[in-house]
Design an enzyme around this catalytic site. Structure first.
Site, short mmCIF file in Angstrom:
data_model
loop_
_atom_site.label_atom_id
_atom_site.label_comp_id
_atom_site.label_asym_id
_atom_site.label_seq_id
_atom_site.Cartn_x
_atom_site.Cartn_y
_atom_site.Cartn_z
N HIS A 1 -10.38 3.56 -3.03
CA HIS A 1 -9.26 2.42 -3.46
C HIS A 1 -9.41 1.46 -2.20
CE1 HIS A 1 -5.76 4.54 -1.33
NE2 HIS A 1 -5.72 3.26 -1.26
N ASP B 1 -11.01 9.94 -4.60
CA ASP B 1 -10.60 8.74 -3.85
C ASP B 1 -11.04 8.77 -2.43
OD1 ASP B 1 -9.36 6.24 -3.58
OD2 ASP B 1 -7.22 7.13 -2.89
N SER C 1 -4.03 3.99 4.40
CA SER C 1 -4.81 4.68 3.69
C SER C 1 -6.39 4.59 4.01
CB SER C 1 -4.87 3.96 2.35
OG SER C 1 -4.05 3.81 1.45
#
Length: 470
Positions: free
Chosen positions: A112, A142, A218
């Site tokens: 993402h 992901d 992230s």
């Protein structure tokens, strides 16, 4: 008086032989020097942080002009030059973190972070900035692998730790780029292993930590105190958007498979086992004569699948794969995903109260029947919809269970009439009362021109029927 004397004599004897009673235990010593109280993660951070990078992306998004701008009166008033000067796209910037895992320039981050990006820039701890390209992207987990061209100069990188060795209570460090700040380090412990059901990714299988993880972290590193990567920080549980001490990291064993596939230049394929399962509940465990709920019960076995060839049957309770517990569907998916295609695994089960062990050679999911991808045309309710025959290979690509065949919806164009009642992942099970078992049958049915249409669709296990005029 005599009893008191005996107690004192016993205490004196214990002290003489070097055994102290709790009441007579030696008092804790005050630290006598700085080296006895100094504790720092600084040496670990110095070694590991050069392998953690910041990732900046730019995505160009085409903007829609308001309809009134095309009005002739408006255009005459403002002129064509003004109209041409209006921006037709905007640039969206995003940031995240990444981890160098190969000295020649392979970097792992979250999918993402780089999804749909037109430009990707990687910034290293020594302030170097290099453009990057996506080598592999897998939205199910992901995760994405990037490559930067570093020439002959090797990059500092992190080694992977077997995430199955991580235990609740292990100290960990999270390194990343939260809120666009320069590289930041936070510490905590592993709060849970094999955390599933979070709904963050298709695997739904994570390490949970209370190390502070915030937006921008992230794709960053979760390290154990041996300086090895145990997970890629992926998501947080928060109602405010900030860290509340519940963070999730994708285990390093999945990261290892992603890197292996990226180096080979192929797509990540989850091996096919050929079973459908459900969690063993307390009621189910009682009916099976089990002392406690554990494992998953096999409710379907595909014909000629690896499970069928190994001898597994419906009703068997699957307990472990290669010695690792399997307590729900997410755990089964995870255990299979860490194995290469054609690997041999050991499966421990319970059948009729007896424990059994099976050796299973898993395989690539077959495309049987052929998908026969087709976009439907003509004057009928499904015009524009793209459909495929379901197979284990198609199920793997769509990240759904392959336990049921039939015709699945692969694409529904925006603005199509069918978008009002269909969505990707639906099964078309009937047209005008006839069962639809293949794309070929569906093509035949939609080529007719009845006065009324009745379309039956299976979604989330329920069949719904939609009626239309011809």
């Amino acid at each position: 008086m005599q009893r008191t004397f005996r107690r004192a004599a016993l205490a004196a004897l214990l002290i003489a032989v070097g055994i102290a009673t709790p009441a007579l235990a030696r008092e804790p010593e005050v630290p006598s020097g700085r080296e006895q109280i100094q504790l720092s993660f600084a040496p670990l951070v110095k070694r590991a942080s050069p392998a953690v990078v910041n990732i900046y992306t730019k995505t160009r998004i085409r903007t829609q002009r308001p309809s009134f701008l095309d009005d002739p009166v408006f255009r005459r008033f403002f002129g064509d030059d003004y109209m041409r000067a209006l921006p037709r796209e905007r640039v969206q910037n995003a940031l995240g973190s990444g981890v160098v895992l190969r000295a020649h320039g392979l970097i792992v981050t979250n999918a993402h972070v780089v999804r749909n990006a037109d430009e990707i820039q990687v910034v290293f701890s020594d302030k170097r900035e290099l453009p990057a390209k996506v080598v592999l992207q897998d939205d199910r987990y992901d995760l994405a692998v990037l490559r930067v061209d570093v020439g002959d100069e090797p990059l500092p990188y992190l080694e992977l730790r077997d995430s199955d060795t991580a235990e609740v209570g292990d100290l960990v460090l999270a390194i990343g780029n939260p809120f666009g700040l320069q590289q930041t380090v936070t510490s905590g412990i592993i709060s849970a292993v094999a955390r599933s059901g979070s709904g963050v990714t298709e695997s739904g299988f994570f390490l949970q930590t209370d190390a502070a993880i915030n937006p921008g972290n992230s794709g960053g590193a979760l390290l154990t105190l041996d300086g090895k990567l145990v997970g890629i920080n992926t998501a947080i549980y928060s109602s405010s958007g900030g860290s509340v001490g519940i963070g999730f990291a994708t285990p390093s064993n999945i990261v290892a498979r992603i890197i292996e596939v990226a180096e080979k230049g192929t797509r990540l394929t989850r091996p096919w086992f050929g079973i459908g399962v459900q969690r063993v509940t307390p009621d189910l465990a009682q009916s099976l004569g089990m002392a406690r709920p554990q494992g998953v019960i096999i409710r379907a076995v595909a014909a000629d699948s690896p499970a069928a060839r190994a001898g597994l049957k419906v009703g068997d309770v699957l307990l472990t794969i290669n010695g690792q517990p399997v307590d729900d569907e997410a755990a089964l998916r995870f255990r299979l995903s860490t194995q290469p295609v054609d690997a041999t695994i050991r499966v421990r089960t319970i059948r009729k109260g007896q424990e059994e062990t099976y050796v299973v050679k898993i395989a690539a999911p077959p495309e049987v029947p052929p998908r026969d991808r087709t976009q439907l045309t003509g004057r009928q309710p499904l015009t524009g919809v793209t459909v495929m025959n379901m197979s284990p290979a198609v199920a793997d690509e769509l990240a759904i269970e392959a336990g049921q065949g039939g015709v699945i919806v692969a694409e529904v164009p925006q603005g199509a009439f069918a978008a009002q009642f269909l969505k990707v992942g639906d099964y078309i099970v009937g047209i005008n009362g006839r069962e639809i078992d293949s794309v070929s049958t569906l093509r035949t049915m939609v080529s007719s021109q009845p006065d009324r249409w009745s379309v039956s669709v299976r979604r989330d296990g329920e069949v719904r029927t939609f009626n239309f005029r011809g």
